[in-house]
Design an enzyme around this catalytic site. Sequence first.
Site, PDB file in Angstrom:
ATOM      1  N   CYS A 160       0.811  -1.224   0.000  1.00 52.73           N
ATOM      2  CA  CYS A 160       0.000   0.000   0.000  1.00 52.73           C
ATOM      3  C   CYS A 160       0.844   1.274   0.000  1.00 52.73           C
ATOM      4  O   CYS A 160       0.289   2.375  -0.027  1.00 52.73           O
ATOM      5  CB  CYS A 160      -0.939  -0.013   1.190  1.00 52.73           C
ATOM      6  N   HIS A 300      -2.141   8.184   6.162  1.00 56.17           N
ATOM      7  CA  HIS A 300      -2.461   6.885   5.562  1.00 56.17           C
ATOM      8  C   HIS A 300      -3.886   6.503   5.958  1.00 56.17           C
ATOM      9  O   HIS A 300      -4.656   6.055   5.119  1.00 56.17           O
ATOM     10  CB  HIS A 300      -1.449   5.842   6.032  1.00 56.17           C
ATOM     11  N   GLU A 311      -0.384   5.294  13.682  1.00 55.29           N
ATOM     12  CA  GLU A 311      -0.005   6.473  12.907  1.00 55.29           C
ATOM     13  C   GLU A 311      -0.213   7.750  13.705  1.00 55.29           C
ATOM     14  O   GLU A 311       0.631   8.651  13.696  1.00 55.29           O
ATOM     15  CB  GLU A 311      -0.793   6.531  11.604  1.00 55.29           C
ATOM     16  N   LYS A 329      -9.353   8.282   2.629  1.00 53.71           N
ATOM     17  CA  LYS A 329      -9.912   6.944   2.459  1.00 53.71           C
ATOM     18  C   LYS A 329     -11.355   6.818   2.932  1.00 53.71           C
ATOM     19  O   LYS A 329     -12.034   5.856   2.605  1.00 53.71           O
ATOM     20  CB  LYS A 329      -9.010   5.916   3.137  1.00 53.71           C
ATOM     21  N   HIS A 334      -9.701   2.301   0.245  1.00 54.53           N
ATOM     22  CA  HIS A 334      -8.255   2.048   0.213  1.00 54.53           C
ATOM     23  C   HIS A 334      -7.898   1.420  -1.128  1.00 54.53           C
ATOM     24  O   HIS A 334      -8.194   0.246  -1.375  1.00 54.53           O
ATOM     25  CB  HIS A 334      -7.879   1.129   1.361  1.00 54.53           C
ATOM     26  N   PHE A 393       1.563  -3.498   3.939  1.00 53.02           N
ATOM     27  CA  PHE A 393       1.775  -4.817   4.542  1.00 53.02           C
ATOM     28  C   PHE A 393       3.244  -5.210   4.356  1.00 53.02           C
ATOM     29  O   PHE A 393       3.868  -4.927   3.328  1.00 53.02           O
ATOM     30  CB  PHE A 393       0.899  -5.865   3.874  1.00 53.02           C
TER      31      PHE A 393
END
Length: 405
Positions: A160, A300, A311, A329, A334, A393
């Site tokens: 991502c 993010h 985060e 998002k 996403h 990931f």
Amino acid sequence: MSDIAITGLGLVTPAGLGTEASWQGLCAGRSAAAKDPNLSDLEIDITCRMPDLDVGEVLGKKAVRRLDRFVQLALVAAKEAIADSGLDPETWDGPRVAVVLGCGMGGAWTWETQHTRMLEHGPGKVSAMLIPMLVPNMVAGQVAMEYGAKGPNLVTATACASGATAIGTARDLLRSGACDIAITGGTEASLSPLSIAGFAQMGALSSRIDEPEAASRPFDVDRDGFVAGEASAILVLERDDDARARGAHRHAGVAGYGASADAHHITAPDPEGHGAELAMTEAIRDAGLSPSDVQHVNAHGTSTPLNDASEAATLRRVLRDDFVVTSNKGVTGHALGAAGAIEAAFTALTIERGEIPPTANLDSQDPEIELDIVAKAPRSQKVDVAMSDSFGFGGQNAVLVLTSV
């Protein structure tokens, strides 16, 4: 403030087709999540798909037959970005034009549909275009063929974070002198049943299927996972001196880039945020700035319990001073490997327009998340320095610092 300028933007996202439509959809703060008819047999059957896109009309009927959707979306976005830049592919020096694009999954739809065809009809019915349609590198190759870009050509795959990694890599190629123009960004179109089933089995997706428009809710106390999306964002980068010399419009500058690894877990972020902190501090240092200079963060912000908490804590530790946060998002979902590029493009528009889009569905901010997050409506604010976070990931992190020009 930056030696690298963004001179072209192209967007196709669930918020809208084209840069202006995507921006207006984002600022409206309405989630694009909805029931997905392709997933009717699955327990989790919601995604963020973009509005109807007639690829044949934009790219020609051959593109519909011979290109996977992740490549189609990139070509549509690239067409807009190059037109926006004012550059002419008919006259530019092809060997000095690089293509660096991010993609996490490649041709997931092609792989899945062709595997089904083989099982049902035998290997002789598998398309001869299977491999060229599914391999991730082909998106950079197809863009190069479309526009005669003969310089460095590659695809970054950092899950991502892929789109942000691509932009940082393209920036570095320009700085090194390896090219004069870089077509960069990210693309993803992997909303296939197998892919969504895999994410669902991991527990990564929101289970709010009876209320899809409220499912993606970054930083909200009731967040329970992300909604998968599809999209492409393409940026044209040039050295700022070159852009000025030809009188190009410059949206913003790419001033800093930082990358790191958590080295922690295959899917979960480091709860202490050490890897993310490394990427943030390096991006700020690379831009020649201090943490107190950052006024805005495009987070993010995936809407997952672990990512948002980690985060947020890392941002407070790294930046310390006043800064304003948003996550796209909630609207777009996403878009995996394209997410970092989409958010970099939206960050550039925030700087250019002095408006920070809202975080959709932030109805009750998690009390453990002590951030100033824009919600409900856009916030007018002059932004000269902004940071865009992307985490993937495997613990792969990429952070960009964008500035006014």
